[in-house]
Design a protein around this motif. Structure first.
Motif, PDB file in Angstrom:
ATOM      1  N   ALA B 190       0.864  -1.183   0.000  1.00 25.01           N
ATOM      2  CA  ALA B 190       0.000   0.000   0.000  1.00 25.01           C
ATOM      3  C   ALA B 190       0.894   1.224   0.000  1.00 25.01           C
ATOM      4  O   ALA B 190       2.099   1.132   0.290  1.00 25.01           O
ATOM      5  CB  ALA B 190      -0.918   0.026   1.225  1.00 25.01           C
ATOM      6  N   CYS B 191       0.319   2.378  -0.335  1.00 16.64           N
ATOM      7  CA  CYS B 191       1.089   3.621  -0.297  1.00 16.64           C
ATOM      8  C   CYS B 191       0.132   4.768   0.030  1.00 16.64           C
ATOM      9  O   CYS B 191      -0.980   4.835  -0.491  1.00 16.64           O
ATOM     10  CB  CYS B 191       1.784   3.863  -1.635  1.00 16.64           C
ATOM     11  N   ASP B 196      -2.254  14.394   1.428  1.00 18.45           N
ATOM     12  CA  ASP B 196      -3.695  14.318   1.683  1.00 18.45           C
ATOM     13  C   ASP B 196      -4.011  14.852   3.076  1.00 18.45           C
ATOM     14  O   ASP B 196      -3.227  14.687   4.011  1.00 18.45           O
ATOM     15  CB  ASP B 196      -4.178  12.862   1.585  1.00 18.45           C
ATOM     16  N   ALA B 197      -5.182  15.481   3.193  1.00 16.69           N
ATOM     17  CA  ALA B 197      -5.550  16.114   4.463  1.00 16.69           C
ATOM     18  C   ALA B 197      -5.658  15.076   5.589  1.00 16.69           C
ATOM     19  O   ALA B 197      -5.355  15.371   6.736  1.00 16.69           O
ATOM     20  CB  ALA B 197      -6.863  16.863   4.307  1.00 16.69           C
ATOM     21  N   ALA B 202      -5.044   8.037   7.414  1.00 19.08           N
ATOM     22  CA  ALA B 202      -4.872   7.086   6.308  1.00 19.08           C
ATOM     23  C   ALA B 202      -3.673   6.179   6.569  1.00 19.08           C
ATOM     24  O   ALA B 202      -3.697   4.974   6.260  1.00 19.08           O
ATOM     25  CB  ALA B 202      -4.699   7.845   4.992  1.00 19.08           C
ATOM     26  N   LEU B 203      -2.622   6.752   7.162  1.00 18.70           N
ATOM     27  CA  LEU B 203      -1.445   5.940   7.474  1.00 18.70           C
ATOM     28  C   LEU B 203      -1.780   4.897   8.548  1.00 18.70           C
ATOM     29  O   LEU B 203      -1.380   3.730   8.433  1.00 18.70           O
ATOM     30  CB  LEU B 203      -0.304   6.855   7.933  1.00 18.70           C
ATOM     31  N   VAL B 222       5.816  13.870   8.771  1.00 23.27           N
ATOM     32  CA  VAL B 222       5.823  12.479   8.298  1.00 23.27           C
ATOM     33  C   VAL B 222       6.495  11.579   9.340  1.00 23.27           C
ATOM     34  O   VAL B 222       5.983  10.511   9.696  1.00 23.27           O
ATOM     35  CB  VAL B 222       6.512  12.379   6.919  1.00 23.27           C
ATOM     36  N   LEU B 223       7.623  12.037   9.867  1.00 27.39           N
ATOM     37  CA  LEU B 223       8.293  11.265  10.919  1.00 27.39           C
ATOM     38  C   LEU B 223       7.405  11.162  12.153  1.00 27.39           C
ATOM     39  O   LEU B 223       7.293  10.104  12.781  1.00 27.39           O
ATOM     40  CB  LEU B 223       9.630  11.922  11.269  1.00 27.39           C
ATOM     41  N   GLU B 224       6.755  12.258  12.497  1.00 30.77           N
ATOM     42  CA  GLU B 224       5.886  12.241  13.683  1.00 30.77           C
ATOM     43  C   GLU B 224       4.774  11.200  13.524  1.00 30.77           C
ATOM     44  O   GLU B 224       4.476  10.441  14.455  1.00 30.77           O
ATOM     45  CB  GLU B 224       5.286  13.631  13.902  1.00 30.77           C
ATOM     46  N   ALA B 225       4.159  11.185  12.343  1.00 31.56           N
ATOM     47  CA  ALA B 225       3.093  10.201  12.106  1.00 31.56           C
ATOM     48  C   ALA B 225       3.642   8.783  12.197  1.00 31.56           C
ATOM     49  O   ALA B 225       2.998   7.887  12.747  1.00 31.56           O
ATOM     50  CB  ALA B 225       2.454  10.449  10.744  1.00 31.56           C
ATOM     51  N   ALA B 226       4.833   8.578  11.674  1.00 31.13           N
ATOM     52  CA  ALA B 226       5.425   7.234  11.703  1.00 31.13           C
ATOM     53  C   ALA B 226       5.747   6.802  13.131  1.00 31.13           C
ATOM     54  O   ALA B 226       5.513   5.650  13.511  1.00 31.13           O
ATOM     55  CB  ALA B 226       6.684   7.200  10.834  1.00 31.13           C
TER      56      ALA B 226
END
Lengths: 327, 327
Positions: B190-191, B196-197, B202-203, B222-226
């Motif tokens: 998946a990607c 996207d808002a 979604a991640l 992006v790092l924070e979400a990961a």
């Protein structure tokens, strides 16, 4: 029995009114359980994170006894594992007596050191320090190791373990008095007060060649200053975030660019992963206490009613050494 | 010869006017050196960090040829190590010809794959991916690995190496088109589009059980979400900070609380530490290209004069695959 209960969830720095001293009925002892008379309570920074719902264990419900480690004497045993008079430690909470399952209670070896050390240098704080040093920092002779909360139960032990490993050890603490103790009592090579206006520069001056390892209990600006000093392949133990325990929002962390530049390794430490090493750790640290290479200090508050004030003082940085309540 | 020189230090997103195409005299070839006719130039995100003085190598002086990797043919050799016609790669800079010390030039094995791969999947981007996967992520079958800049030269290779290791692999990329390529061409499971808002949600949806490893080229949100998705003992490769290359100030990083909670390990990766593994890496990756398990895409800009526009497009996320200039 008397117990200190959680009256409301602290917002920001905890207040005395967040806690309430209450008279509770003695809990009954079931099969496999024991009742202990509590003699020492441990005051720990992680309780603030726990009260904020940010710790490995759940937030205690309102009205319940404030959780925490205690040491006491078995007064009634229905497990067959202990005898009246045995000294044990466990999660008693802030109460005069506690009923616990025998399998989550540890016997305190009274021959090792004063029993109060079972929640300090020979307890979870000692294991935290030991695991961070042995499992993550792995200090080598000649390296420079930086230690936050250096006057505290964890930090002071980290530093002394690294000194014993042949390192240059620099501490970070929150007052000139603490810094003096860190150097004079615990034998660190230097100690810098993070509350001084020139802290980042003073830290650089104390670590002119950077650091090979850093033990962080703080986060925030202290962690940021430490990251700027990382030498190639440095290791960082991420163990606590006392800088943010009293904040409603989690603040951003430091920029991680210096971690890439240093090819450093940051690793999260949760002491409960290392309980299998507790006996080995305790044996090592007790030997070091015996031969004088490991020192510890205790900051004792007398009486259960003073537990909240002692805890608030701990979060304010008022304590020198391991914070305890003596019942 | 023609060359693109640095006219001024970019502030924020680089502009065409930061660069200048100039006519320069051919440099002389000294003892131990060779002259090469450049055929391919590599456009790499790290150049932006280098132009900002934030990279492992110094910022180039104003007026000098823009630095970068190139591939070309030897036209004159005074080292005794190469012959006219040999295909080589090295730090040519953005110029039609380059004179380099023979000992910092690599011979390109034209039998392995198209020569342009020597600055892509079989070059530094490939080694970056390989080192991050083999030395830090160490993916195990059944694990979930998350990869940023998944449509890029590094990220696409990281993901395919992890797929080959038996992992579920989730990508993060900057457009729906890139995400489609990541799944359809590179075989990720998946990607998710970070523009996207609903990106964080979604991640989470794409990684319902969290992630065992994360390869970060981005930093910031992006790092924070990961980090919020890390499973116990997860590993994170800190490899790039493209989120901040165009910023004058270094922004704060993510809160590191989740790293403690997950007992995760974050490690900085600088590819130049792994040059000793280059031959081994190249051999492995070339075999995978040969048997169809490793794919790559090239985004080709024609003509030296288009190098600045190609570089700016790369930073804007306009490119699909490895960005190259064909001379």
């Amino acid at each position: 029995m008397q117990a200190v209960c959680l009256r409301r969830i602290p917002r920001g720095m905890p207040q005395a009114q967040d806690f309430k001293l209450r008279q509770l009925p003695l809990p009954a002892v079931g099969d496999g359980q024991l009742r202990m008379q509590v003699q020492w309570l441990s005051l720990d920074p992680f309780l603030r994170a726990q009260l904020g719902g940010r710790y490995a264990v759940p937030r205690p419900p309102l009205g319940s006894i404030v959780p925490g480690y205690g040491i006491g004497t078995v007064v009634e045993d229905r497990s067959g594992c202990f005898a009246a008079g045995d000294v044990v430690s466990g999660l008693t909470g802030w109460a005069e007596q506690a009923v616990l399952d025998a399998k989550v209670v540890s016997r305190v070896d009274t021959a090792l050191a004063p029993v109060s050390t079972a929640v300090g240098v020979l307890g979870i704080p000692g294991l935290t320090a030991w695991a961070g040093v042995r499992r993550i920092l792995e200090p080598k002779p000649g390296q420079t190791i930086l230690v936050s909360t250096a006057a505290g139960a964890v930090g002071s032990t980290v530093g002394q373990l690294c000194k014993a490993a042949g390192c240059r050890v620099i501490g970070i603490a929150g007052s000139a008095r603490k810094c003096a103790i860190v150097v004079e009592q615990y034998g660190f090579d230097a100690c810098v007060n993070y509350r001084d206006a020139d802290f980042p520069q003073a830290l650089r001056n104390a670590c002119p060649d950077g650091v090979d390892g850093y033990f962080d209990n703080v986060g925030g600006a202290v962690l940021e200053a430490a990251l700027s000093l990382l030498r190639l392949h440095a290791r960082v133990v991420l163990c606590g975030l006392s800088d943010q325990y009293n904040r409603a929002e989690r603040p951003p962390g430091p920029n991680l660019g210096p971690v890439i530049a240093a090819r450093a390794r940051l690793e999260g430490l949760v002491v409960y992963d290392h309980l299998a090493d507790f006996d080995r750790c305790r044996g090592e640290l007790a030997r070091m206490i015996g031969d004088g290479t490991l020192r510890y200090h205790e900051h004792i508050h007398d009486g259960l009613a003073n537990a909240p004030a002692g805890f608030i003082g701990l979060l304010n940085g008022d304590n020198l050494g391991k914070a305890l309540v003596r019942l």
